[in-house]
Design a protein around this motif. Sequence first.
Motif, PDB file in Angstrom:
ATOM      1  N   ASN A   1      30.826  62.027 -25.594  1.00  0.00           N
ATOM      2  CA  ASN A   1      31.489  63.320 -25.612  1.00  0.00           C
ATOM      3  C   ASN A   1      30.823  64.307 -26.563  1.00  0.00           C
ATOM      4  O   ASN A   1      31.412  65.319 -26.920  1.00  0.00           O
ATOM      5  CB  ASN A   1      32.958  63.138 -26.005  1.00  0.00           C
ATOM      6  N   PHE A   2      29.606  64.009 -26.987  1.00  0.00           N
ATOM      7  CA  PHE A   2      28.889  64.938 -27.858  1.00  0.00           C
ATOM      8  C   PHE A   2      28.659  66.279 -27.168  1.00  0.00           C
ATOM      9  O   PHE A   2      28.411  67.283 -27.812  1.00  0.00           O
ATOM     10  CB  PHE A   2      27.531  64.348 -28.253  1.00  0.00           C
ATOM     11  N   HIS A   3      28.722  66.287 -25.849  1.00  0.00           N
ATOM     12  CA  HIS A   3      28.402  67.494 -25.086  1.00  0.00           C
ATOM     13  C   HIS A   3      29.649  68.241 -24.644  1.00  0.00           C
ATOM     14  O   HIS A   3      29.587  69.122 -23.790  1.00  0.00           O
ATOM     15  CB  HIS A   3      27.516  67.118 -23.894  1.00  0.00           C
TER      16      HIS A   3
ATOM     17  N   ARG B   1      27.847  64.217 -16.080  1.00  0.00           N
ATOM     18  CA  ARG B   1      27.191  64.280 -17.389  1.00  0.00           C
ATOM     19  C   ARG B   1      26.359  65.543 -17.522  1.00  0.00           C
ATOM     20  O   ARG B   1      26.144  66.269 -16.557  1.00  0.00           O
ATOM     21  CB  ARG B   1      26.296  63.055 -17.577  1.00  0.00           C
ATOM     22  N   LEU B   2      25.879  65.762 -18.729  1.00  0.00           N
ATOM     23  CA  LEU B   2      24.994  66.887 -18.999  1.00  0.00           C
ATOM     24  C   LEU B   2      23.544  66.451 -18.835  1.00  0.00           C
ATOM     25  O   LEU B   2      23.136  65.412 -19.353  1.00  0.00           O
ATOM     26  CB  LEU B   2      25.216  67.400 -20.427  1.00  0.00           C
ATOM     27  N   ASP B   3      22.779  67.250 -18.110  1.00  0.00           N
ATOM     28  CA  ASP B   3      21.353  67.010 -17.933  1.00  0.00           C
ATOM     29  C   ASP B   3      20.651  68.355 -18.053  1.00  0.00           C
ATOM     30  O   ASP B   3      20.912  69.268 -17.265  1.00  0.00           O
ATOM     31  CB  ASP B   3      21.092  66.383 -16.564  1.00  0.00           C
ATOM     32  N   LEU B   4      19.780  68.497 -19.040  1.00  0.00           N
ATOM     33  CA  LEU B   4      19.099  69.774 -19.254  1.00  0.00           C
ATOM     34  C   LEU B   4      18.168  70.128 -18.100  1.00  0.00           C
ATOM     35  O   LEU B   4      17.805  71.292 -17.936  1.00  0.00           O
ATOM     36  CB  LEU B   4      18.311  69.734 -20.567  1.00  0.00           C
ATOM     37  N   ASP B   5      17.784  69.145 -17.294  1.00  0.00           N
ATOM     38  CA  ASP B   5      16.881  69.406 -16.173  1.00  0.00           C
ATOM     39  C   ASP B   5      17.605  69.553 -14.840  1.00  0.00           C
ATOM     40  O   ASP B   5      16.966  69.755 -13.807  1.00  0.00           O
ATOM     41  CB  ASP B   5      15.836  68.292 -16.070  1.00  0.00           C
ATOM     42  N   SER B   6      18.917  69.457 -14.852  1.00  0.00           N
ATOM     43  CA  SER B   6      19.670  69.649 -13.613  1.00  0.00           C
ATOM     44  C   SER B   6      19.508  71.082 -13.120  1.00  0.00           C
ATOM     45  O   SER B   6      19.449  72.022 -13.912  1.00  0.00           O
ATOM     46  CB  SER B   6      21.157  69.367 -13.853  1.00  0.00           C
TER      47      SER B   6
ATOM     48  N   VAL C   1      32.900  79.402 -17.739  1.00  0.00           N
ATOM     49  CA  VAL C   1      32.384  78.051 -17.519  1.00  0.00           C
ATOM     50  C   VAL C   1      33.054  77.054 -18.458  1.00  0.00           C
ATOM     51  O   VAL C   1      32.640  75.897 -18.557  1.00  0.00           O
ATOM     52  CB  VAL C   1      30.845  77.963 -17.693  1.00  0.00           C
ATOM     53  N   CYS C   2      34.099  77.489 -19.124  1.00  0.00           N
ATOM     54  CA  CYS C   2      34.753  76.634 -20.116  1.00  0.00           C
ATOM     55  C   CYS C   2      36.277  76.723 -20.026  1.00  0.00           C
ATOM     56  O   CYS C   2      36.969  75.715 -19.981  1.00  0.00           O
ATOM     57  CB  CYS C   2      34.273  77.038 -21.513  1.00  0.00           C
ATOM     58  N   GLU C   3      36.798  77.954 -20.029  1.00  0.00           N
ATOM     59  CA  GLU C   3      38.240  78.218 -19.971  1.00  0.00           C
ATOM     60  C   GLU C   3      39.026  77.415 -21.007  1.00  0.00           C
ATOM     61  O   GLU C   3      40.028  76.777 -20.719  1.00  0.00           O
ATOM     62  CB  GLU C   3      38.778  77.974 -18.556  1.00  0.00           C
TER      63      GLU C   3
ATOM     64  N   SER D   1      30.210  73.227 -30.640  1.00  0.00           N
ATOM     65  CA  SER D   1      29.168  72.379 -30.051  1.00  0.00           C
ATOM     66  C   SER D   1      29.002  72.679 -28.567  1.00  0.00           C
ATOM     67  O   SER D   1      27.887  72.630 -28.033  1.00  0.00           O
ATOM     68  CB  SER D   1      29.489  70.898 -30.270  1.00  0.00           C
ATOM     69  N   ARG D   2      30.101  73.011 -27.887  1.00  0.00           N
ATOM     70  CA  ARG D   2      29.987  73.333 -26.463  1.00  0.00           C
ATOM     71  C   ARG D   2      29.130  74.585 -26.270  1.00  0.00           C
ATOM     72  O   ARG D   2      28.278  74.638 -25.379  1.00  0.00           O
ATOM     73  CB  ARG D   2      31.375  73.529 -25.857  1.00  0.00           C
ATOM     74  N   MET D   3      29.320  75.603 -27.102  1.00  0.00           N
ATOM     75  CA  MET D   3      28.501  76.814 -26.997  1.00  0.00           C
ATOM     76  C   MET D   3      27.039  76.503 -27.289  1.00  0.00           C
ATOM     77  O   MET D   3      26.131  77.096 -26.687  1.00  0.00           O
ATOM     78  CB  MET D   3      29.032  77.888 -27.945  1.00  0.00           C
ATOM     79  N   TYR D   4      26.811  75.572 -28.204  1.00  0.00           N
ATOM     80  CA  TYR D   4      25.436  75.153 -28.490  1.00  0.00           C
ATOM     81  C   TYR D   4      24.771  74.624 -27.227  1.00  0.00           C
ATOM     82  O   TYR D   4      23.630  74.980 -26.912  1.00  0.00           O
ATOM     83  CB  TYR D   4      25.434  74.075 -29.578  1.00  0.00           C
ATOM     84  N   TRP D   5      25.489  73.758 -26.486  1.00  0.00           N
ATOM     85  CA  TRP D   5      24.865  73.135 -25.323  1.00  0.00           C
ATOM     86  C   TRP D   5      24.668  74.117 -24.179  1.00  0.00           C
ATOM     87  O   TRP D   5      23.700  73.991 -23.417  1.00  0.00           O
ATOM     88  CB  TRP D   5      25.679  71.921 -24.866  1.00  0.00           C
ATOM     89  N   PHE D   6      25.532  75.106 -24.055  1.00  0.00           N
ATOM     90  CA  PHE D   6      25.287  76.152 -23.060  1.00  0.00           C
ATOM     91  C   PHE D   6      23.971  76.865 -23.374  1.00  0.00           C
ATOM     92  O   PHE D   6      23.115  77.049 -22.502  1.00  0.00           O
ATOM     93  CB  PHE D   6      26.437  77.163 -23.049  1.00  0.00           C
ATOM     94  N   ASP D   7      23.806  77.258 -24.630  1.00  0.00           N
ATOM     95  CA  ASP D   7      22.568  77.940 -25.016  1.00  0.00           C
ATOM     96  C   ASP D   7      21.367  76.997 -24.979  1.00  0.00           C
ATOM     97  O   ASP D   7      20.241  77.420 -24.687  1.00  0.00           O
ATOM     98  CB  ASP D   7      22.710  78.533 -26.419  1.00  0.00           C
ATOM     99  N   ARG D   8      21.616  75.744 -25.266  1.00  0.00           N
ATOM    100  CA  ARG D   8      20.512  74.771 -25.250  1.00  0.00           C
ATOM    101  C   ARG D   8      19.941  74.643 -23.840  1.00  0.00           C
ATOM    102  O   ARG D   8      18.724  74.519 -23.658  1.00  0.00           O
ATOM    103  CB  ARG D   8      21.045  73.422 -25.736  1.00  0.00           C
ATOM    104  N   TYR D   9      20.811  74.662 -22.836  1.00  0.00           N
ATOM    105  CA  TYR D   9      20.347  74.612 -21.450  1.00  0.00           C
ATOM    106  C   TYR D   9      19.533  75.862 -21.125  1.00  0.00           C
ATOM    107  O   TYR D   9      18.466  75.778 -20.507  1.00  0.00           O
ATOM    108  CB  TYR D   9      21.538  74.489 -20.502  1.00  0.00           C
ATOM    109  N   VAL D  10      20.033  77.022 -21.545  1.00  0.00           N
ATOM    110  CA  VAL D  10      19.308  78.276 -21.309  1.00  0.00           C
ATOM    111  C   VAL D  10      17.920  78.200 -21.932  1.00  0.00           C
ATOM    112  O   VAL D  10      16.906  78.527 -21.297  1.00  0.00           O
ATOM    113  CB  VAL D  10      20.098  79.474 -21.878  1.00  0.00           C
ATOM    114  N   GLU D  11      17.853  77.772 -23.182  1.00  0.00           N
ATOM    115  CA  GLU D  11      16.573  77.675 -23.878  1.00  0.00           C
ATOM    116  C   GLU D  11      15.621  76.725 -23.152  1.00  0.00           C
ATOM    117  O   GLU D  11      14.442  77.045 -22.936  1.00  0.00           O
ATOM    118  CB  GLU D  11      16.807  77.172 -25.303  1.00  0.00           C
ATOM    119  N   HIS D  12      16.128  75.566 -22.776  1.00  0.00           N
ATOM    120  CA  HIS D  12      15.285  74.555 -22.128  1.00  0.00           C
ATOM    121  C   HIS D  12      14.699  75.078 -20.821  1.00  0.00           C
ATOM    122  O   HIS D  12      13.486  74.952 -20.573  1.00  0.00           O
ATOM    123  CB  HIS D  12      16.119  73.298 -21.870  1.00  0.00           C
ATOM    124  N   GLN D  13      15.542  75.667 -19.991  1.00  0.00           N
ATOM    125  CA  GLN D  13      15.066  76.153 -18.697  1.00  0.00           C
ATOM    126  C   GLN D  13      14.154  77.372 -18.853  1.00  0.00           C
ATOM    127  O   GLN D  13      13.165  77.516 -18.116  1.00  0.00           O
ATOM    128  CB  GLN D  13      16.260  76.486 -17.796  1.00  0.00           C
ATOM    129  N   ALA D  14      14.470  78.246 -19.814  1.00  0.00           N
ATOM    130  CA  ALA D  14      13.621  79.422 -20.029  1.00  0.00           C
ATOM    131  C   ALA D  14      12.221  79.004 -20.460  1.00  0.00           C
ATOM    132  O   ALA D  14      11.217  79.583 -20.022  1.00  0.00           O
ATOM    133  CB  ALA D  14      14.254  80.343 -21.065  1.00  0.00           C
TER     134      ALA D  14
END
Length: 490
Positions: A333-335, A345-350, A428-430, A453-466
């Motif tokens: 549940n870290f994500h 689950r969370l996958d940065l490459d999804s 995306v959270c509500e 932490s949830r906001m971190y992972w949203f931005d982390r996905y943006v950063e990874h894909q960008a």
Amino acid sequence: MGLPYQAFFSRPYVAPNLIRRRVGHGGLEFDFTIDPGTQHWAILDTRARAYARHANGKTRLADIVTAVSAEMCMDDVLMLDADMRAAGLSWQSMREQRQASTPVYTHGDPVGMHLEITNACNLSCKHCYVASGTALPNEMTDEDIYRAIDLLPPFSGMQLAISGGEPIVRKNCMDFVRYAAMDCGHRVDLYTNAWKFPRKFAEAIKHINESAIGHVRIQMSLEGAGGQTNDMVRGVGTFSESMKSLEMFKELGLQKDVVLFACVTTSNIHEVDNLIRIAEEHGVGQLVFSQWQRQGHAENTPWASIAPSTPDWVAAGERILAYNNPNLRVYGNFHGDIRNTSEGRLDLDSPLFPKHIFFFNAFPRITPQGNILADQLWVSPSWFLGNLKDGMTLEQAFRQSKFHAQLDMMRERTRHIEECRACRWHDVCEGGSPGHTHAEYGHMNAKDLFCESRMYWFDRYVEHQARKLLGPEARIIEDRVAEIRAAEPA
């Protein structure tokens, strides 16, 4: 060259609640643009905002070209329209977009059930969310339990968690397990503290799994990588007994059917790597990390008093994402319960943007006394939907107005949470997990415990894909990811 013929008939629709994060690369700025309903996204020229303002499903594409002519030429608008359609951000109609969307709070036919066959337990763990210990008056009879198992359609591939208390202290526990797995074809998870786990039970599980009819997993808890951290939660000697049980399971060839479950706090978050090592050494199939909830034995333990810092929490999540071992599935549940894969689950490459999706009655809970709740982690009697002993079925429970009123409370909760109303990630959270929030505060109209932490992972996905698409130097303007990383301990 004039407008193509179809531009006079096409009326593109773009969701009005697109989420945008500005990203920069090489002196240029772009909009990382997300449709929160469908989880589709694309990196677009910032001028796409003008197109999106007019793409309401009623305005012809030809008229949009005219409306934005001061900002874009015709060819750019047509190219942008094609790109947004290809990315799943522009649709033929609002209806088409809505049909492709998934709401944050949803319900449907359950995919499994959590069945507590007794409240009795041979331990008294400090974090037990159901406050198990002694058997309750008027617990379900054997007949009631068989009827509860029959609530799930047989041989439908559904998952049945048999829990407690400690289920193995109840007489006939293995009869229930055997019936659920072999006679009904359910995928059974036996939740246990593994304290002096009987070898004959382990051998019975091995026999079931070798039958090729049913299948049983053993889900056992471990609260630390050594006696010092584990035993202060579960009791003196529990770590050594857990290791003995793991060794027995491995000896019998059951190790791949073992799921280790650890609740993370300030006391053990720095043991994440060591817990993974224990799982590897004993050959278990899965390791799951979770967190305490302020209920049951932990009702007087506020999450803030035991919660790791956000930098520690996300650093552990980064290690979990980076872990790659085909023989051991590790997640947790870290994500913040956000997901973008079919496994939840969370996958940065999804290809899909992560989203918090709460399927309220996916895994309903039946208490030892037969009370039915829509979700495993809700324990308050005010959330009871009825009782199995009165002949209620799951279908009847979820047709009730009370169930739908509970769901409506979740959907409307962010009206009462100021931080949520102002948050860019709202759609995306509500509000995040209503269960954790309700357990902590006694109501769900408060900021979620894992908001940061949830906001971190949203931005982390943006950063990874960008960085994948634009280059390694791409960055988010107002970069929350870098801010949290800077706070991580060396």
